[in-house]
Structures are given as C-alpha cells and as structure tokens.
Design an enzyme around this catalytic site. Structure first.
Site, PDB file in Angstrom:
ATOM      1  N   TYR A  55      -6.598  49.049 -60.516  1.00 25.55           N
ATOM      2  CA  TYR A  55      -6.355  47.821 -61.296  1.00 25.55           C
ATOM      3  C   TYR A  55      -6.786  46.570 -60.546  1.00 25.55           C
ATOM      4  O   TYR A  55      -7.156  45.567 -61.165  1.00 25.55           O
ATOM      5  CB  TYR A  55      -4.887  47.755 -61.739  1.00 25.55           C
ATOM      6  CG  TYR A  55      -4.603  48.729 -62.855  1.00 25.55           C
ATOM      7  CD1 TYR A  55      -4.023  49.972 -62.600  1.00 25.55           C
ATOM      8  CD2 TYR A  55      -4.998  48.449 -64.166  1.00 25.55           C
ATOM      9  CE1 TYR A  55      -3.812  50.892 -63.620  1.00 25.55           C
ATOM     10  CE2 TYR A  55      -4.800  49.360 -65.189  1.00 25.55           C
ATOM     11  CZ  TYR A  55      -4.210  50.584 -64.921  1.00 25.55           C
ATOM     12  OH  TYR A  55      -4.024  51.495 -65.922  1.00 25.55           O
ATOM     13  N   GLN A  90      -5.652  45.733 -77.864  1.00 32.20           N
ATOM     14  CA  GLN A  90      -5.345  46.840 -76.952  1.00 32.20           C
ATOM     15  C   GLN A  90      -5.826  46.482 -75.548  1.00 32.20           C
ATOM     16  O   GLN A  90      -5.536  47.191 -74.589  1.00 32.20           O
ATOM     17  CB  GLN A  90      -6.032  48.128 -77.406  1.00 32.20           C
ATOM     18  CG  GLN A  90      -5.617  48.595 -78.786  1.00 32.20           C
ATOM     19  CD  GLN A  90      -6.496  49.731 -79.268  1.00 32.20           C
ATOM     20  OE1 GLN A  90      -6.196  50.910 -79.060  1.00 32.20           O
ATOM     21  NE2 GLN A  90      -7.594  49.380 -79.923  1.00 32.20           N
ATOM     22  N   ASP A  93      -7.406  42.447 -70.741  1.00 32.38           N
ATOM     23  CA  ASP A  93      -8.064  41.261 -70.178  1.00 32.38           C
ATOM     24  C   ASP A  93      -7.582  40.002 -70.904  1.00 32.38           C
ATOM     25  O   ASP A  93      -6.884  40.088 -71.916  1.00 32.38           O
ATOM     26  CB  ASP A  93      -9.601  41.413 -70.293  1.00 32.38           C
ATOM     27  CG  ASP A  93     -10.084  41.504 -71.736  1.00 32.38           C
ATOM     28  OD1 ASP A  93     -10.725  42.518 -72.093  1.00 32.38           O
ATOM     29  OD2 ASP A  93      -9.820  40.570 -72.524  1.00 32.38           O
ATOM     30  N   HIS A 108      -0.934  46.600 -75.018  1.00 31.18           N
ATOM     31  CA  HIS A 108      -1.053  47.452 -73.830  1.00 31.18           C
ATOM     32  C   HIS A 108      -0.839  46.668 -72.542  1.00 31.18           C
ATOM     33  O   HIS A 108      -1.193  47.150 -71.462  1.00 31.18           O
ATOM     34  CB  HIS A 108      -2.417  48.147 -73.808  1.00 31.18           C
ATOM     35  CG  HIS A 108      -2.541  49.210 -74.854  1.00 31.18           C
ATOM     36  ND1 HIS A 108      -3.739  49.781 -75.192  1.00 31.18           N
ATOM     37  CD2 HIS A 108      -1.619  49.790 -75.673  1.00 31.18           C
ATOM     38  CE1 HIS A 108      -3.552  50.687 -76.143  1.00 31.18           C
ATOM     39  NE2 HIS A 108      -2.266  50.706 -76.453  1.00 31.18           N
ATOM     40  N   CYS A 135       8.981  42.160 -55.445  1.00 27.98           N
ATOM     41  CA  CYS A 135       9.245  41.545 -56.749  1.00 27.98           C
ATOM     42  C   CYS A 135       9.702  40.099 -56.558  1.00 27.98           C
ATOM     43  O   CYS A 135      10.533  39.798 -55.688  1.00 27.98           O
ATOM     44  CB  CYS A 135      10.350  42.314 -57.478  1.00 27.98           C
ATOM     45  SG  CYS A 135      10.918  41.503 -58.995  1.00 27.98           S
ATOM     46  N   GLY A 175     -14.208  46.857 -82.375  1.00 24.48           N
ATOM     47  CA  GLY A 175     -14.522  47.375 -81.042  1.00 24.48           C
ATOM     48  C   GLY A 175     -13.522  48.358 -80.499  1.00 24.48           C
ATOM     49  O   GLY A 175     -13.191  48.312 -79.313  1.00 24.48           O
ATOM     50  N   SER A 177     -12.310  52.665 -80.596  1.00 25.02           N
ATOM     51  CA  SER A 177     -12.778  54.016 -80.963  1.00 25.02           C
ATOM     52  C   SER A 177     -11.814  54.731 -81.895  1.00 25.02           C
ATOM     53  O   SER A 177     -12.125  55.795 -82.415  1.00 25.02           O
ATOM     54  CB  SER A 177     -12.951  54.868 -79.694  1.00 25.02           C
ATOM     55  OG  SER A 177     -11.682  54.994 -79.043  1.00 25.02           O
ATOM     56  N   LEU A 202     -19.682  49.160 -82.806  1.00 28.20           N
ATOM     57  CA  LEU A 202     -21.083  49.455 -82.474  1.00 28.20           C
ATOM     58  C   LEU A 202     -21.545  50.729 -83.182  1.00 28.20           C
ATOM     59  O   LEU A 202     -22.684  50.862 -83.610  1.00 28.20           O
ATOM     60  CB  LEU A 202     -21.230  49.610 -80.961  1.00 28.20           C
ATOM     61  CG  LEU A 202     -22.658  49.579 -80.410  1.00 28.20           C
ATOM     62  CD1 LEU A 202     -23.308  48.242 -80.735  1.00 28.20           C
ATOM     63  CD2 LEU A 202     -22.661  49.808 -78.898  1.00 28.20           C
TER      64      LEU A 202
HETATM   65  N1  APR Z   1     -19.673  45.715 -79.913  1.00 30.39           N
HETATM   66  C1  APR Z   1     -18.814  46.360 -80.736  1.00 30.39           C
HETATM   67  N2  APR Z   1     -18.245  47.554 -80.447  1.00 30.39           N
HETATM   68  C2  APR Z   1     -18.578  48.108 -79.261  1.00 30.39           C
HETATM   69  C3  APR Z   1     -19.480  47.500 -78.353  1.00 30.39           C
HETATM   70  C4  APR Z   1     -20.024  46.249 -78.721  1.00 30.39           C
HETATM   71  N3  APR Z   1     -20.889  45.593 -77.926  1.00 30.39           N
HETATM   72  N4  APR Z   1     -19.613  48.328 -77.278  1.00 30.39           N
HETATM   73  C5  APR Z   1     -18.830  49.402 -77.501  1.00 30.39           C
HETATM   74  N5  APR Z   1     -18.219  49.283 -78.702  1.00 30.39           N
HETATM   75  C6  APR Z   1     -17.280  50.210 -79.333  1.00 30.39           C
HETATM   76  C7  APR Z   1     -17.584  51.666 -79.065  1.00 30.39           C
HETATM   77  O1  APR Z   1     -18.466  52.157 -80.063  1.00 30.39           O
HETATM   78  C8  APR Z   1     -16.193  52.302 -79.170  1.00 30.39           C
HETATM   79  O2  APR Z   1     -15.928  52.705 -80.509  1.00 30.39           O
HETATM   80  O3  APR Z   1     -16.024  49.969 -78.765  1.00 30.39           O
HETATM   81  C9  APR Z   1     -15.248  51.160 -78.792  1.00 30.39           C
HETATM   82  C10 APR Z   1     -14.612  51.364 -77.428  1.00 30.39           C
HETATM   83  O4  APR Z   1     -13.790  52.498 -77.508  1.00 30.39           O
HETATM   84  P1  APR Z   1     -12.888  52.876 -76.242  1.00 30.39           P
HETATM   85  O5  APR Z   1     -13.744  52.855 -75.019  1.00 30.39           O
HETATM   86  O6  APR Z   1     -12.161  54.122 -76.606  1.00 30.39           O
HETATM   87  O7  APR Z   1     -11.867  51.658 -76.113  1.00 30.39           O
HETATM   88  P2  APR Z   1     -10.552  51.404 -76.962  1.00 30.39           P
HETATM   89  O8  APR Z   1     -10.735  51.854 -78.380  1.00 30.39           O
HETATM   90  O9  APR Z   1     -10.180  49.985 -76.748  1.00 30.39           O
HETATM   91  O10 APR Z   1      -9.475  52.356 -76.239  1.00 30.39           O
HETATM   92  C11 APR Z   1      -8.142  52.272 -76.722  1.00 30.39           C
HETATM   93  O11 APR Z   1      -7.419  53.678 -74.900  1.00 30.39           O
HETATM   94  O12 APR Z   1      -7.565  54.266 -72.694  1.00 30.39           O
HETATM   95  C12 APR Z   1      -6.814  53.560 -73.611  1.00 30.39           C
HETATM   96  O13 APR Z   1      -5.418  51.771 -73.088  1.00 30.39           O
HETATM   97  C13 APR Z   1      -6.758  52.115 -73.252  1.00 30.39           C
HETATM   98  O14 APR Z   1      -6.603  50.241 -74.752  1.00 30.39           O
HETATM   99  C14 APR Z   1      -7.345  51.422 -74.463  1.00 30.39           C
HETATM  100  C15 APR Z   1      -7.197  52.447 -75.560  1.00 30.39           C
END
Ligand code: APR
Length: 234
Positions: A55, A90, A93, A108, A135, A175, A177, A202
């Site tokens: 982290y 989620q 940042d 999160h 702490c 953005g 998955s 994407l």
């Molecule tokens: N513009 C739009 N979408 C994008 C881009 C972009 N430039 N680049 C990537 N993506 C999409 C990908 O296609 C994917 O569907 O963003 C998504 C990222 O998916 P993950 O990497 O699984 O991230 P996320 O969905 O935020 O994960 C959810 O999982 O590991 C845990 O706590 C973590 O908050 C996170 C949670």
C-alpha cells in the site's frame, strides 16, 4: 425523460488513464500480487510488512497521478446537474476529489487514510506506513493499517448506498469489471427498483448483460460525452 436521481458507481477503469493500474486487466495488480497475501486480514496478520509496503507503493502512485477528464466530467455533473447525483466509488484513490468532486462515497476505503486495528480510529495518512507506527488516538504500537476494506471485510457506507440505489432512476457503472460483490450487484438492485441502467467501460464487464445500455471506450472520452448529453449541451 430527465432522471431525477443518478447513482454513479466507479471502479479502477476510471483512474486507468491517470496511470493507476487496474486489478484484472492483462497487466493488472492481481496478475502481480496474490490477493490473499496483500488484500486480506489474514495476509496482514501473516506478513504486515508485505501489506504495508504494497500500500505504500499504491499510495505513492496515487499521489503522483493526476485526475483525468472522466473524474472532472463527473465532478461537473455533480455541480451542474439539476437533479441529485450520488457518486459511489470502489477506488481507494483521491482522484475524484482532486477532479473536483465534493461528495464521494468510498465503499472500499481510502489509501490516504490510516485505520487503527486496535481502536478503530481513522485519520489522514500521506507518507510511508511502517510497522512501528503508533495510533494517533490510542497510541497502540503496530496496529496501524491502511484504511482500505480487504476481502472478507464489510465495505463502508452500505446502508447509505442501498438507500440511494433504492430511490435512483438512473444507475451508471463506470470502469468496473463487475467481478466483486456487493458492488457488482448494485445494477440488479437498481433495476428491481425500476431505474434505467448504463455501463460505461473499455470492454463489456462480467455483468454487462444486466445493463439496459452499454457505451464502450476509454473513460476520458466516453464520460465527458455522456455528461455533456445529460447537461443538454452535447
Ligand atoms: N476506461 C474505461 N474503462 C476501463 C479503462 C479505461 N481507460 N481501462 C480499463 N477499464 C475497465 C476494464 O475493462 C475493467 O472492466 O475497468 C475495469 C477494471 O476492472 P477491475 O480491474 O476488476 O477493477 P474494479 O472493477 O474496480 O475492481 C473492483 O476489486 O480487487 C477489488 O477492491 C478492489 O475495488 C476493487 C474491486
């Protein structure tokens, strides 16, 4: 008809063009690290230094990353839209805030906050986090951890999030998955309440079939266009 309450859920994809890695894309974080080692309470108990270092790197990356046009467009929508806009992320940042958003629900947690595993105190943390940090409230040594929700822990603000989803008439996922619950289930919750649902990504997510509409492309292009359309100047 113009939506009266829009709920937006963002994931790592909204920060990808700011240079912050996603998790499940080809070069994503979970292709380099084992979730069990760095994103679970068990991993922290087993090797706290590995977790703090993981982290520390993400905190440094976050501070060096600029917000992009997608963050700025969402902030503009929150400022200018005539109805209500709720932003749930989620992401850990602070790019939504640095992009101008005032109200952000971090389900999160936040990488720029610390949490005391002993007393639950939360406070701002921008530098490196070490094993011998104490702490700022109970002064316990060795209980300082990132204020980030790990797998197996309950996400923050769930009651508030579900309440917003229950009353929204447009739900947009940007953005993400759709791989992790409870966030991945929000689209179904919204649909059951009669809301229209939109995915901006994407590529189609794991739960793309749940959405009424899907717009594909990089968020820095698709999100500003979507916002311009909602504000009537697109
Ligand atoms: N513009 C739009 N979408 C994008 C881009 C972009 N430039 N680049 C990537 N993506 C999409 C990908 O296609 C994917 O569907 O963003 C998504 C990222 O998916 P993950 O990497 O699984 O991230 P996320 O969905 O935020 O994960 C959810 O999982 O590991 C845990 O706590 C973590 O908050 C996170 C949670």
């Amino acid at each position: 008809m113009r939506a009266s309450h829009i709920v937006i859920l963002t994931g790592a994809g909204v920060s990808a063009e700011s240079g912050l890695g996603t998790f499940r894309d080809t070069d994503g974080l979970w292709t380099k690290y084992d979730i069990a080692d760095v994103a679970t309470p068990e991993g922290y108990a087993k090797n706290p230094k590995l977790v703090l270092d993981f982290y520390n790197a993400r905190r440094a990356n976050c501070r060096a990353a600029p917000p992009n046009a997608a963050h700025e467009a969402i902030a503009r929508l929150q400022r200018e839209y005539p109805g209500r806009v709720t932003l749930v992320t989620q992401n850990i940042d602070d790019l939504h805030e640095r992009g101008g958003s005032r109200q952000v629900i971090h389900m999160h947690g936040q990488i720029l906050q610390a949490l005391c595993a002993e007393c639950g105190h939360q406070w701002g943390w921008t530098g490196m986090m070490e094993l011998d940090d104490i702490c700022h409230s109970c002064a316990t040594l060795g209980a300082v951890r990132p204020d980030v929700v790990w797998f197996g822990e309950m996400p923050y603000h769930m009651e508030a999030i579900w309440a917003r989803i229950a009353e929204c008439d447009l739900f947009a996922a940007i953005g993400t998955s759709g791989a992790v619950y409870p966030a991945a289930g929000f689209v179904s919750d919204a649909q059951h309440r009669g809301a229209r649902t939109l995915e901006i990504n994407l590529e189609p997510s794991d739960n793309a079939a749940c959405f009424d509409e899907c717009r594909l492309g990089p968020a820095s292009e698709t999100v500003p266009m979507w916002v311009e359309g909602l504000l009537g100047d697109g």
